[in-house]
Design a protein around this motif. Structure first.
Motif, mmCIF file in Angstrom:
data_model
loop_
_atom_site.group_PDB
_atom_site.id
_atom_site.type_symbol
_atom_site.label_atom_id
_atom_site.label_comp_id
_atom_site.label_asym_id
_atom_site.label_seq_id
_atom_site.Cartn_x
_atom_site.Cartn_y
_atom_site.Cartn_z
ATOM 1 N N ILE A 92 -69.133 -82.735 105.526
ATOM 2 C CA ILE A 92 -70.197 -81.743 105.525
ATOM 3 C C ILE A 92 -71.510 -82.511 105.494
ATOM 4 O O ILE A 92 -71.781 -83.251 104.545
ATOM 5 N N LEU A 93 -72.289 -82.354 106.552
ATOM 6 C CA LEU A 93 -73.573 -83.040 106.656
ATOM 7 C C LEU A 93 -74.652 -82.159 106.047
ATOM 8 O O LEU A 93 -74.843 -81.014 106.478
ATOM 9 N N ARG A 94 -75.338 -82.668 105.055
ATOM 10 C CA ARG A 94 -76.382 -81.909 104.385
ATOM 11 C C ARG A 94 -77.394 -81.409 105.418
ATOM 12 O O ARG A 94 -77.900 -82.182 106.225
ATOM 13 N N ASN A 95 -77.682 -80.127 105.395
ATOM 14 C CA ASN A 95 -78.630 -79.453 106.295
ATOM 15 C C ASN A 95 -78.166 -79.387 107.744
ATOM 16 O O ASN A 95 -78.924 -78.986 108.610
ATOM 17 N N HIS A 96 -76.922 -79.798 108.043
ATOM 18 C CA HIS A 96 -76.450 -79.766 109.432
ATOM 19 C C HIS A 96 -75.095 -79.091 109.585
ATOM 20 O O HIS A 96 -74.704 -78.766 110.686
#
Length: 40
Positions: free
Chosen positions: A22-26
């Motif tokens: 899980i990519l923060r903000n993406h």
């Protein structure tokens, strides 16, 4: 799309032995071989 030098390699290495991160903000980034394996 990685636009900063080194981001592509860093993102590619992030999952390690796992198939998703899980990519923060993406959001979610999933990988698999073959590509449809990323959905399972």
């Amino acid at each position: 799309m990685a636009v900063v030098d080194g981001d592509g390699a860093r993102i590619a290495a992030a999952p390690g032995p796992h198939k998703a991160v899980i990519l923060r903000n993406h959001g979610l980034s999933a990988v698999g071989d073959p590509a449809d394996a990323a959905a399972w």
